[in-house]
Design a protein around this motif. Structure first.
Motif, PDB file in Angstrom:
ATOM      1  N   THR A 118       4.342  -5.720 -14.615  1.00 48.16           N
ATOM      2  CA  THR A 118       4.556  -4.319 -14.966  1.00 48.16           C
ATOM      3  C   THR A 118       5.472  -3.647 -13.960  1.00 48.16           C
ATOM      4  N   PRO A 119       6.375  -2.788 -14.428  1.00 54.94           N
ATOM      5  CA  PRO A 119       7.180  -1.996 -13.500  1.00 54.94           C
ATOM      6  C   PRO A 119       6.512  -0.689 -13.098  1.00 54.94           C
ATOM      7  N   ASN A 120       5.356  -0.390 -13.694  1.00 57.74           N
ATOM      8  CA  ASN A 120       4.737   0.920 -13.523  1.00 57.74           C
ATOM      9  C   ASN A 120       4.051   1.069 -12.179  1.00 57.74           C
ATOM     10  N   LEU A 121       4.234   2.207 -11.553  1.00 59.03           N
ATOM     11  CA  LEU A 121       3.509   2.548 -10.333  1.00 59.03           C
ATOM     12  C   LEU A 121       2.019   2.652 -10.597  1.00 59.03           C
ATOM     13  N   SER A 122       1.633   3.096 -11.786  1.00 62.99           N
ATOM     14  CA  SER A 122       0.256   3.481 -12.088  1.00 62.99           C
ATOM     15  C   SER A 122      -0.643   2.327 -12.491  1.00 62.99           C
ATOM     16  N   SER A 123      -0.116   1.120 -12.619  1.00 63.81           N
ATOM     17  CA  SER A 123      -0.927  -0.012 -13.087  1.00 63.81           C
ATOM     18  C   SER A 123      -1.540  -0.763 -11.917  1.00 63.81           C
ATOM     19  N   THR A 124      -2.843  -0.996 -12.007  1.00 67.58           N
ATOM     20  CA  THR A 124      -3.516  -1.789 -10.983  1.00 67.58           C
ATOM     21  C   THR A 124      -3.228  -3.271 -11.212  1.00 67.58           C
ATOM     22  N   SER A 125      -3.447  -4.062 -10.166  1.00 69.81           N
ATOM     23  CA  SER A 125      -3.153  -5.489 -10.231  1.00 69.81           C
ATOM     24  C   SER A 125      -4.443  -6.284 -10.342  1.00 69.81           C
ATOM     25  N   PRO A 126      -4.442  -7.418 -11.065  1.00 70.56           N
ATOM     26  CA  PRO A 126      -5.612  -8.298 -11.065  1.00 70.56           C
ATOM     27  C   PRO A 126      -5.754  -9.086  -9.766  1.00 70.56           C
ATOM     28  N   VAL A 127      -4.757  -8.963  -8.881  1.00 73.07           N
ATOM     29  CA  VAL A 127      -4.838  -9.548  -7.544  1.00 73.07           C
ATOM     30  C   VAL A 127      -4.937  -8.393  -6.554  1.00 73.07           C
ATOM     31  N   GLY A 128      -6.098  -8.220  -5.940  1.00 73.28           N
ATOM     32  CA  GLY A 128      -6.326  -7.079  -5.066  1.00 73.28           C
ATOM     33  C   GLY A 128      -5.695  -7.263  -3.696  1.00 73.28           C
ATOM     34  N   ILE A 129      -5.152  -6.179  -3.138  1.00 73.41           N
ATOM     35  CA  ILE A 129      -4.643  -6.159  -1.772  1.00 73.41           C
ATOM     36  C   ILE A 129      -5.562  -5.245  -0.956  1.00 73.41           C
ATOM     37  N   TYR A 130      -6.049  -5.758   0.173  1.00 73.51           N
ATOM     38  CA  TYR A 130      -6.956  -5.009   1.036  1.00 73.51           C
ATOM     39  C   TYR A 130      -6.407  -4.991   2.457  1.00 73.51           C
ATOM     40  N   ILE A 131      -6.585  -3.870   3.126  1.00 72.50           N
ATOM     41  CA  ILE A 131      -6.318  -3.760   4.560  1.00 72.50           C
ATOM     42  C   ILE A 131      -7.632  -3.404   5.232  1.00 72.50           C
ATOM     43  N   ASP A 132      -8.154  -4.329   6.024  1.00 74.46           N
ATOM     44  CA  ASP A 132      -9.469  -4.130   6.672  1.00 74.46           C
ATOM     45  C   ASP A 132     -10.526  -3.723   5.658  1.00 74.46           C
ATOM     46  N   GLU A 133     -10.502  -4.401   4.500  1.00 74.79           N
ATOM     47  CA  GLU A 133     -11.479  -4.255   3.426  1.00 74.79           C
ATOM     48  C   GLU A 133     -11.329  -2.966   2.624  1.00 74.79           C
ATOM     49  N   VAL A 134     -10.308  -2.164   2.898  1.00 73.65           N
ATOM     50  CA  VAL A 134     -10.020  -0.973   2.091  1.00 73.65           C
ATOM     51  C   VAL A 134      -9.011  -1.362   1.021  1.00 73.65           C
ATOM     52  N   ALA A 135      -9.328  -1.076  -0.243  1.00 74.14           N
ATOM     53  CA  ALA A 135      -8.502  -1.527  -1.357  1.00 74.14           C
ATOM     54  C   ALA A 135      -7.214  -0.726  -1.463  1.00 74.14           C
ATOM     55  N   TYR A 136      -6.093  -1.439  -1.582  1.00 68.54           N
ATOM     56  CA  TYR A 136      -4.815  -0.871  -2.000  1.00 68.54           C
ATOM     57  C   TYR A 136      -4.640  -1.306  -3.456  1.00 68.54           C
ATOM     58  N   ALA A 137      -5.232  -0.546  -4.365  1.00 71.00           N
ATOM     59  CA  ALA A 137      -5.393  -0.996  -5.745  1.00 71.00           C
ATOM     60  C   ALA A 137      -4.079  -1.072  -6.522  1.00 71.00           C
ATOM     61  N   TYR A 138      -3.057  -0.363  -6.070  1.00 73.33           N
ATOM     62  CA  TYR A 138      -1.793  -0.309  -6.796  1.00 73.33           C
ATOM     63  C   TYR A 138      -0.745  -1.110  -6.011  1.00 73.33           C
ATOM     64  N   PRO A 139      -0.132  -2.129  -6.623  1.00 74.43           N
ATOM     65  CA  PRO A 139       0.739  -3.049  -5.880  1.00 74.43           C
ATOM     66  C   PRO A 139       1.814  -2.374  -5.057  1.00 74.43           C
ATOM     67  N   TYR A 140       2.341  -1.232  -5.512  1.00 74.02           N
ATOM     68  CA  TYR A 140       3.419  -0.592  -4.775  1.00 74.02           C
ATOM     69  C   TYR A 140       2.973  -0.176  -3.372  1.00 74.02           C
ATOM     70  N   MET A 141       1.663   0.056  -3.191  1.00 72.55           N
ATOM     71  CA  MET A 141       1.162   0.432  -1.873  1.00 72.55           C
ATOM     72  C   MET A 141       1.413  -0.655  -0.830  1.00 72.55           C
ATOM     73  N   SER A 142       1.619  -1.892  -1.275  1.00 71.75           N
ATOM     74  CA  SER A 142       1.833  -3.006  -0.348  1.00 71.75           C
ATOM     75  C   SER A 142       3.311  -3.235  -0.039  1.00 71.75           C
ATOM     76  N   ASN A 143       4.185  -2.302  -0.409  1.00 71.69           N
ATOM     77  CA  ASN A 143       5.615  -2.459  -0.167  1.00 71.69           C
ATOM     78  C   ASN A 143       6.003  -2.255   1.296  1.00 71.69           C
ATOM     79  N   GLY A 144       5.082  -1.765   2.107  1.00 72.86           N
ATOM     80  CA  GLY A 144       5.391  -1.555   3.512  1.00 72.86           C
ATOM     81  C   GLY A 144       5.353  -2.849   4.300  1.00 72.86           C
ATOM     82  N   PRO A 145       5.758  -2.808   5.576  1.00 72.23           N
ATOM     83  CA  PRO A 145       5.768  -4.018   6.415  1.00 72.23           C
ATOM     84  C   PRO A 145       4.373  -4.401   6.873  1.00 72.23           C
TER      85      PRO A 145
END
Length: 808
Positions: A118-145
């Protein structure tokens, strides 16, 4: 090279500019005591091959080889040495984990075939990204270094009985380096081709006897673009300008209470990636832009691309994104057997990306994506250790406010040229011929959403004997998603054609007289389902609940052998699309998807633990998989919408082998085989033709994937050593769409990275050389078809440079 003063002094002021290669995660023996919910550490690094890396995948610290899950973990030093500075790079180290990027600059993560294109900012991913167990539910949040990382853990399969959000594919959990009671600091500088200068570093130490602080950061900067415009000599894209900083506070007033506070920020002002046009397939051939077909080719070289024109008022092809977050964690030992944990998180991301998605110097399809997400989450859990049973009880709440808008630039689209021509033939008095001829160059897609998720979960591990353990977990989730959106006129540019050419087509196809009520400037243009007129802002609500869980049996006949078998079920919540919606039926949400996963695996320590052999086999029964599919449209032939694939399946096997012949030499090998197949789905392909997709493979899922890593630290004398390292990743052939048309093929490719460094054996300093994509592989990670052209998203060319690091 001129250095941006603001970013330079921001980085220096927080003493956070260095590479994580000197800050590797430490490992501990299994018996090392740990604080509640935190990993133990020792002087031996995770990359030496001795001892076991300690992970917290099951909410307690334990050897990775004692966890009855398919899991890979890498320390910070391994990530930095391999050149991994964001989540995208994890695919180079982990089999069956794949990364691609949509044409609109949105990350797409796939694990064992489970992903969401999906190109959408608003779509959550079936693969979760967490930082210290806090969910970054939207893939675009992981675009940082990624920087100052202690380790990263990658879990495969449905998750939900231990982690905050439900996921069907798996998750990636970053554990950041924590404040220390002694003073430590580090700084690294990197220079490379494409006028690259990168910095990363940290400073950590005590403020009082009970309070410690850590500040870290990274700045990536390349002033010369790596992509050359083949149609306009001298034009380049690919400049990088990305900054991230983080501060952590650790307060330990008593032996039983620990409070961790954190705040992080990143911004990205880099160029967006230019795509490559590989096929010409106009929606309306007679009205295709003259010369557009000549810019399509299949023999693109690495670093070549094409992109559209620049003119006053049009944004540059750049990202302009910001993200900040705050988190608070409280661990309190009620007694020796009970620990209460509170985990609070807040994230705020803004996106403003301009992307050329047609790959030509014309403008048949370009998008400015503009949006914002404000996400709050709260998790409470109680962890107990009562003899043979370890258990977790928890609750999770999140609320997200989402704005996800787009402006489309379509002035050279063949179908819009057709509509403008038709509009000029319609008798009317509202618009001039010039307004119609130049109309529909732009339009808008609008959406606002509010997502609320509420869940409760429980998990227990029961050691029924010295050799057998049963694990069981349940999770109940209740989700609600409110949506408002439509496609709309943009500054009275869309309306002149919509109220004439489009209205005439609708009248002819519905049999109604030409009596379109018309839209005004910036009003919604999306039609009602019966095409009786514009619907206005479409409002809808999606409510869903589910019960997921996991049951596993573990057998450990001795300290070197573990075997497990499990069955688990996971859900990914439904989603509304953000698309060019000619009719309101395009904005119908997709249902939640469900995966029932069967898995069995072994973990074997061989030859006195000099060899660690892990293997797993799996089968997934996949229902209602969410994909971007097509529906027929009376005007635009076909248009996209999120659709559900009723039935599909995934099965495969993977292995992970670590060999440590000596303390200084390490080999790691990984391999995966993943077979994906749609078993039931009839829909429309990207060309608007009816198609039975049964038998089609999933996008972005190669059948075969191989990973290898070698590291050798050769002592020169008592104080100096030379470190050699290399890693390679082979991705087999895959596709970018369920369609079987060859235009969607993604060819196989191999990426090799290498490094060499001279360093002090106490790691006080090092200086070395690196090369990434060493053989300059010409590859691409995604394919798609948009207006008039089919495109592919190219991968990064070869980069190389010099890196020096110091730490105290």
């Amino acid at each position: 090279m001129e250095m941006p003063d603001r970013k330079f002094w921001t980085s220096v002021s927080c003493a956070a500019i260095a590479m994580a290669m000197f800050h590797g995660v430490a490992r501990a023996q299994e018996s090392t005591p740990v604080a509640p919910g935190e990993p133990s550490v020792s002087a031996q690094t995770a990359e030496t091959g001795f001892g076991d890396i300690v992970v917290t995948a099951q909410r307690r610290s334990e050897s990775i080889n004692k966890v009855p899950l398919s899991i890979q973990a890498f320390g910070g030093e391994a990530l930095a040495t391999a050149g991994i500075t964001d989540t995208a790079g994890i695919s180079q180290l982990v089999p069956a984990f794949n990364f691609s990027r949509s044409s609109a600059n949105t990350p797409i993560y796939t694990v064992r075939g489970i992903g969401f294109n999906t190109p959408n900012l608003s779509s959550t991913s079936p693969v979760g990204i967490y930082i210290d167990e806090v969910a970054y539910a939207y893939p675009y949040m992981s675009n940082g270094p990624s920087y100052d990382i202690e380790r990263v853990e990658v879990l495969k399969g449905p998750q939900g009985t231990l982690y905050g959000r439900n996921t069907t594919g798996g998750l990636v959990n970053y554990i950041t380096a924590k404040p220390t009671r002694d003073f430590h600091a580090g700084l690294t500088a990197e220079v490379g081709n494409y006028e690259t200068i990168n910095f990363e570093g940290f400073v950590s130490g005590p403020l009082t006897d009970t309070l410690s602080v850590r500040i870290a950061g990274r700045w990536d900067n390349s002033n010369k673009g790596w992509q050359r415009n083949v149609d306009v000599p001298g034009e380049r894209l690919g400049e990088k300008d990305r900054l991230g900083t983080r501060i952590s506070l650790l307060w330990e007033p008593t032996d039983r209470l620990k409070v961790t506070l954190g705040a992080s920020y990143w911004e990205d002002n880099s160029d967006t990636i230019a795509v490559q046009a590989v096929a010409f397939n106009p929606d309306s051939p007679p009205f295709a832009a003259p010369g557009l077909a000549d810019q399509v080719r299949t023999n693109w070289k690495a670093g070549e691309a094409g992109w559209g024109p620049s003119y006053p008022g049009k944004p540059a092809y750049k990202a302009d994104s910001r993200f900040w977050s705050a988190s608070g964690r409280i661990d309190y030992e009620l007694n020796d057997a009970l620990t209460l944990t509170s985990l609070t998180g807040y994230s705020d991301v803004k996106r403003h990306d301009m992307n050329d998605v047609d790959g030509t110097s014309f403008e048949p399809s370009e998008y400015l994506s503009d949006g914002r997400i404000r996400s709050f989450s709260q998790e409470l859990r109680l962890i107990g250790d009562t003899g043979p049973v370890n258990w977790v009880l928890g609750g999770y709440y999140s609320r997200d406010k989402i704005r996800d808008n787009q402006i489309g630039y379509y002035r050279d689209s063949s179908i819009l040229n057709t509509l403008a021509f038709l509009g000029g033939t319609v008798p009317q008095t509202d618009y001039t011929p010039e307004q119609i001829a130049n109309g529909f160059n732009t339009f808008r897609n609008l959406s606002s959403q509010v997502s609320r998720s509420l869940s409760a979960f429980a998990n227990a591990d029961w050691a029924i004997s010295d050799q057998f353990k049963i694990s069981a977990g349940l999770r109940y989730s209740d989700d609600k998603l409110d949506f408002k959106g439509c496609s709309a006129d943009h500054d009275n540019n869309t309306a002149p054609v919509w109220n004439t050419g489009v209205a005439a087509i609708v009248a002819a196809r519905t049999g109604r007289p030409f009596a379109n009520p018309g839209i005004g400037p910036n009003e919604c243009l999306t039609y009602k389902a019966d095409f009786s007129g514009p619907t206005g802002l479409v409002s809808s609500e999606l409510k869903q609940d589910n019960l997921s869980g996991r049951l596993a049996v573990t057998w450990t006949p001795n300290s070197r052998t573990l075997a497990y078998a499990s069955i688990s079920r996971g859900y990914k919540s439904g989603a509304f699309p953000v698309v060019a919606a000619n009719v309101e039926t395009q904005l119908v949400p997709a249902r939640q998807e469900k995966v029932t996963a069967y898995e069995a695996g072994v973990k074997l320590g061989l030859l006195g633990r000099l060899v660690q052999f892990n293997a797993a086999g799996f089968f997934y029964d996949y229902r209602d998989k969410q994909v971007f599919g097509e529906i027929l449209d009376p005007i635009f032939v076909s248009l996209t919408r999120i659709v559900n694939v009723p039935k599909s399946e995934v099965y495969g096997a993977e292995t992970d082998i670590t060999i440590s012949p000596t303390r200084d030499l390490l080999f790691k090998f990984g391999a995966s085989y993943t077979h994906t197949k749609v078993t039931e789905f009839v829909g429309f392909n990207r060309f608007g033709q009816s198609q039975d997709f049964a038998g089609s493979a999933f996008p972005f899922t190669p059948k075969y994937q191989l990973n290898a890593l070698v590291s050798y630290d050769m002592p020169i004398n008592d104080s100096l050593a030379i470190r050699f390292g290399a890693n390679g990743n082979y991705q087999g052939k895959t596709v970018g769409s369920l369609d079987e048309d060859p235009v969607f093929d993604v060819k196989a490719y191999t990426i090799v990275n290498a490094n060499i460094a001279l360093h002090r054996q106490d790691d006080r300093w090092s200086i070395g050389l690196y090369g990434r994509n060493l053989f300059n592989e010409n590859y691409y990670t995604a394919t798609d078809i948009l207006t008039d052209t089919s495109i592919r998203v190219p991968g990064m060319v070869r980069t190389y440079g010099l890196v020096a690091s110091f730490k105290y």
